[in-house]
Design a protein around this motif. Structure first.
Motif, PDB file in Angstrom:
ATOM      1  N   VAL A 369       0.842  -1.188   0.000  1.00 25.98           N
ATOM      2  CA  VAL A 369       0.000   0.000   0.000  1.00 25.98           C
ATOM      3  C   VAL A 369       0.882   1.245   0.000  1.00 25.98           C
ATOM      4  N   THR A 370       0.473   2.230  -0.784  1.00 24.61           N
ATOM      5  CA  THR A 370       1.116   3.542  -0.742  1.00 24.61           C
ATOM      6  C   THR A 370       0.235   4.486   0.052  1.00 24.61           C
ATOM      7  N   ILE A 371       0.832   5.170   1.042  1.00 21.77           N
ATOM      8  CA  ILE A 371       0.103   6.150   1.848  1.00 21.77           C
ATOM      9  C   ILE A 371       0.587   7.536   1.450  1.00 21.77           C
ATOM     10  N   VAL A 372      -0.350   8.352   0.968  1.00 20.04           N
ATOM     11  CA  VAL A 372      -0.026   9.701   0.525  1.00 20.04           C
ATOM     12  C   VAL A 372      -0.462  10.684   1.607  1.00 20.04           C
ATOM     13  N   VAL A 373       0.496  11.526   2.043  1.00 23.30           N
ATOM     14  CA  VAL A 373       0.215  12.520   3.075  1.00 23.30           C
ATOM     15  C   VAL A 373       0.505  13.908   2.506  1.00 23.30           C
ATOM     16  N   PRO A 374      -0.511  14.695   2.185  1.00 25.28           N
ATOM     17  CA  PRO A 374      -0.267  16.068   1.737  1.00 25.28           C
ATOM     18  C   PRO A 374      -0.035  16.970   2.950  1.00 25.28           C
ATOM     19  N   LEU A 447      -2.980  -0.010  -4.530  1.00 30.31           N
ATOM     20  CA  LEU A 447      -3.808   0.475  -3.427  1.00 30.31           C
ATOM     21  C   LEU A 447      -3.181   1.726  -2.835  1.00 30.31           C
ATOM     22  N   VAL A 448      -4.000   2.769  -2.706  1.00 24.19           N
ATOM     23  CA  VAL A 448      -3.518   4.062  -2.222  1.00 24.19           C
ATOM     24  C   VAL A 448      -4.364   4.485  -1.026  1.00 24.19           C
ATOM     25  N   VAL A 449      -3.686   4.836   0.037  1.00 21.52           N
ATOM     26  CA  VAL A 449      -4.355   5.367   1.231  1.00 21.52           C
ATOM     27  C   VAL A 449      -3.988   6.841   1.361  1.00 21.52           C
ATOM     28  N   MET A 450      -4.976   7.686   1.628  1.00 22.50           N
ATOM     29  CA  MET A 450      -4.739   9.115   1.818  1.00 22.50           C
ATOM     30  C   MET A 450      -5.017   9.474   3.277  1.00 22.50           C
ATOM     31  N   VAL A 451      -4.065  10.160   3.887  1.00 21.02           N
ATOM     32  CA  VAL A 451      -4.155  10.517   5.305  1.00 21.02           C
ATOM     33  C   VAL A 451      -3.737  11.968   5.473  1.00 21.02           C
ATOM     34  N   ASP A 452      -4.467  12.706   6.312  1.00 28.27           N
ATOM     35  CA  ASP A 452      -4.104  14.091   6.585  1.00 28.27           C
ATOM     36  C   ASP A 452      -2.881  14.161   7.489  1.00 28.27           C
ATOM     37  N   PRO A 516     -21.277   9.740   1.007  1.00 26.45           N
ATOM     38  CA  PRO A 516     -20.963  10.937   0.224  1.00 26.45           C
ATOM     39  C   PRO A 516     -19.515  11.381   0.297  1.00 26.45           C
ATOM     40  N   THR A 517     -18.805  10.982   1.373  1.00 25.99           N
ATOM     41  CA  THR A 517     -17.459  11.505   1.566  1.00 25.99           C
ATOM     42  C   THR A 517     -16.525  10.442   2.121  1.00 25.99           C
ATOM     43  N   ILE A 518     -15.405  10.234   1.455  1.00 24.22           N
ATOM     44  CA  ILE A 518     -14.286   9.505   2.039  1.00 24.22           C
ATOM     45  C   ILE A 518     -13.474  10.544   2.800  1.00 24.22           C
ATOM     46  N   PRO A 519     -13.381  10.451   4.119  1.00 18.67           N
ATOM     47  CA  PRO A 519     -12.719  11.526   4.871  1.00 18.67           C
ATOM     48  C   PRO A 519     -11.247  11.651   4.499  1.00 18.67           C
ATOM     49  N   GLY A 520     -10.814  12.894   4.373  1.00 22.49           N
ATOM     50  CA  GLY A 520      -9.414  13.133   4.051  1.00 22.49           C
ATOM     51  C   GLY A 520      -8.478  12.628   5.121  1.00 22.49           C
TER      52      GLY A 520
END
Length: 725
Positions: A369-374, A447-452, A516-520
């Motif tokens: 899995v790749t986790i992207v953190v902006p 697979l990509v996971v996005m996390v704040d 409606p929303t995938i939480p950031g």
């Protein structure tokens, strides 16, 4: 959720030299809309309360109010009291003369029926009318005069005059006079004070109101006989009580409004011919007294006619608005109960199904899995966030931190951690959506996971989050986001909101296939789903909601994984909270509007548009937007309606919220201790959220584009909060 500073490219007129003027016009328009809303609400609450006798006097005997002992000649005299001259007069109607009088009208049901009986026997009467009812039924006031009857004033809102200050008494007289002038073109000098009786029942304070009315030119008309038809004692009793003894004349009190007057109509049909057979004549008060009084209803001043017209239209607007508000209130109540029932039925079912030992998403998912953190200027929170991700229990995790031109050393702080599976990518300023797209493009995995950047993830959460991808139809997964900094009152309120308003709702939305929303703060995606959806865009400021709806429309399932938990830093001040929720609310409205064409599409997009969009709009926008009516009407009812009924109604809604809260906390396996703050949350926090939503709606209506803003972080969430904190 982190809010970024970059403006939306090509969307905001910031580069225009006319920006100040544009902003001034938009600000003025928003202010105008807000003022119109406030004015409408004020008109409804105050005018409607006033016209419906909603004011309850809380004092008596105001300074300057005229008082004095009732003269013996008045107490022992006739029912018509004329104190307009230097010497008060007490007048009686002659023997064998009846002046029928009717109070509380005009009424669209009973006044015409009474007029029909009077016309049948050729009898004239005097109608003491309430000003607010004249405004609502001016045609009946005109008919009363057209058929030869007389009109008198019964005040504007039927109060106990002696309990009012002088200025309110005068207002009651003048407003009624204006409305009679508007409806008929005539004026009146006759007044029947509400709750008045026979002359010998006058108290000193009542005599003071008679004197004050006389100062305004009014002759007070009491009564000799009270038919007591208001009590509906039966036709025989009404006739008996309205019949004078011997040959005495009398002013007789009836009512043509205020309830069921069928007995009144029937009693008149018997009383009038009986008295006519005894030689009685009937007439208006003016006809009965002859030259002792002036003209019955002389022409009104033109100014009174015009002022009355304006007042009548204000009352009609208030009436229409009031019924609209009641309709909306019923709608809110129905939606609130429907939501509670749906949550009770489907959220519990959802939870039991997921906890079943036979439940499975499919084969275990162990692929990397790749986790992207902006991140933009997140040095305060970035280290614990990245560390929790890098040490995830899922095998093969890579973390990509996309630094959006931070100036506080965010990237350097991550590099200093020395974690082998963490990459730092620096990009020019472009906003959160651009940063996320960059991270996805650089990822090595499907697979990509996005996390704040302000979120700490539990060790096994990433592994749990990607398990739904064992189902090949799943394109995105929403995680279970918790408030990490919940020690203070504001933190506890947000914790309750997250558990109740976000995570519990996601169970319901998941059941209906319309999350409606995938939480950031925590969400997982297939790269193919992201590609099919067109990636993240800058079309809206709620890029997570926009993306989620696009994934739905592309034909992918979006599901909720409640066991994948993350802890985010919620705003620590009301100002920061306002900024965050304002963006969320406005962004959600933008996303719904952007994807509105889905209702006309075919295939998966059409199914989402016709099934999910109305559901989301109803429960995510309309219900929260209208929910303040419950509290507004509770306050209104407390002061102006039946307090017991109001308390029961508001208490019932509080019980519904409490039951929903307990259900949500139990399903999420959260301790119930924070719920002691729930009543305060309903009284304080919820009102702030209402204002935020109203602010967002006004912004959406005026078309203003909101720019990214950066929230100030405290770095409180550096570890997973202890249970029950």
């Amino acid at each position: 959720m982190t809010i970024y500073r970059a403006a939306q490219p090509g969307a905001d007129p910031a580069s225009s030299s006319h920006l100040p003027a544009v902003r001034r016009r938009r600000t003025a328009l928003r202010l105008l809309l807000a003022l119109l809303a406030v004015a409408l609400m004020a008109n409804v609450l105050f005018v409607e309360a006033y016209t419906s006798s909603g004011f309850a006097p809380d004092h008596a005997g105001q300074d300057g109010e005229p008082t004095g002992a009732v003269p013996a000649g008045v107490r022992d005299g006739g029912p018509v009291l004329d104190a307009t001259g230097p010497q008060e007069r007490s007048l009686r109607v002659p023997d064998r003369t009846i002046a029928l009088t009717f109070d509380d009208g005009p009424d669209p049901t009973w006044t015409p029926r009474i007029l029909q009986v009077l016309r049948r026997y050729g009898v004239h009467a005097t109608f003491f009318e309430i000003g607010s009812e004249v405004a609502r039924h001016p045609e009946l006031a005109r008919r009363v005069l057209a058929e030869g009857h007389q009109i008198g004033s019964h005040t504007f809102s039927h109060p106990q005059l002696a309990d009012l200050p002088v200025w309110r008494q005068r207002l009651e007289y003048s407003q009624t006079q204006m409305l009679i002038a508007y409806a008929t073109g005539r004026s009146t000098s006759l007044l029947r004070p509400p709750y008045s009786s026979v002359p010998d029942a006058l108290k000193d304070r009542d005599w003071g109101t008679v004197q004050e009315a006389a100062g305004q030119g009014y002759v007070a008309v009491l009564n000799d006989l009270d038919s007591r038809d208001w009590a509906r004692p039966g036709v025989d009793a009404i006739v008996r009580q309205a019949t004078p003894q011997g040959q005495a004349g009398a002013v007789v009190l009836f009512h043509d409004a205020g309830g069921d007057r069928a007995q009144t109509v029937a009693a008149l049909d018997r009383l009038i011919p009986q008295l006519q057979q005894r030689g009685y004549r009937f007439g208006t008060v003016a006809e009965a007294l002859g030259s002792n009084l002036g003209p019955a209803n002389p022409p009104a001043a033109a100014a009174d006619v015009w002022r009355g017209r304006g007042l009548a239209w204000a009352i009609r607007l208030a009436d229409v608005s009031w019924w609209v508000l009641w309709g909306l209130l019923i709608l809110v109540g129905a939606l609130t109960l429907a939501r509670a029932l749906l949550l009770l039925l489907f959220a519990v079912r959802h939870s039991r199904r997921r906890r079943s030992v036979t439940w499975s998403w499919g084969p275990p998912v162990t692929e990397p899995v790749t986790i992207v953190v902006p991140a933009y200027n997140e040095r305060t929170t970035i280290e614990p966030a990245v560390r929790s991700l890098a040490l995830s229990a899922h095998p093969g995790v890579e973390v990509i931190l996309v630094d959006d031109a931070s100036t506080d050393g965010t990237a350097e702080a991550v590099e200093a951690l020395g974690l082998d599976n963490v990459r730092v990518v620096r990009v020019p300023p472009g906003g959160k959506a651009t940063a996320l797209n960059t991270g996805v493009a650089l990822s090595r995995n499907e697979l990509v996971v996005m996390v704040d950047a302000d979120t700490v993830v539990e060790p096994d959460s990433v592994h749990r989050l990607v398990q739904p991808f064992g189902d090949e139809t799943v394109g995105a997964v929403a995680g279970n986001v918790k408030v990490g900094n919940r020690r203070g009152l504001l933190g506890k309120w947000q914790h309750i909101e997250y558990v109740m308003g976000f995570n519990l709702d996601r169970r319901l939305y998941d059941t209906f296939g319309c999350i409606p929303t995938i939480p950031g703060a925590l969400g997982a995606f297939r790269r193919r789903a992201l590609t099919d959806a067109g990636g993240l865009t800058t079309d809206t400021i709620a890029e997570d909601t926009d993306l989620t709806m696009a994934i739905h429309r592309a034909g992918w399932r979006v599901v909720y994984q409640e066991t994948a938990r993350a802890h985010t830093e919620a705003p620590a001040t009301l100002g920061q909270l306002w900024k965050q929720r304002y963006r969320w609310s406005y962004g959600t409205m933008q996303a719904i509007w952007k994807h509105r064409s889905a209702v006309r599409d075919s295939g998966p997009s059409g199914r989402f548009g016709r099934r999910a969009l109305p559901f989301i709009t109803l429960f995510s926008v309309l219900l929260p937007l209208l929910a303040p009516l419950l509290d507004i009407m509770a306050v209104y009812g407390t002061f102006l309606l039946n307090r017991t009924e109001t308390a029961i109604g508001w208490g019932a809604m509080l019980v519904v919220h409490a039951v929903t809260a307990v259900l949500a906390f139990r399903l999420d396996r959260e301790p119930l201790r924070p719920l002691w703050t729930l009543p305060l949350q309903q009284l304080v926090y919820r009102q702030v959220m209402y204002l935020v939503l109203l602010h967002s709606a006004i912004t959406a209506l005026t078309g203003r584009r909101l720019r990214w803003q950066k929230l100030r972080r405290t770095g409180e969430v550096d570890v997973v909060p202890a249970p029950g904190a």
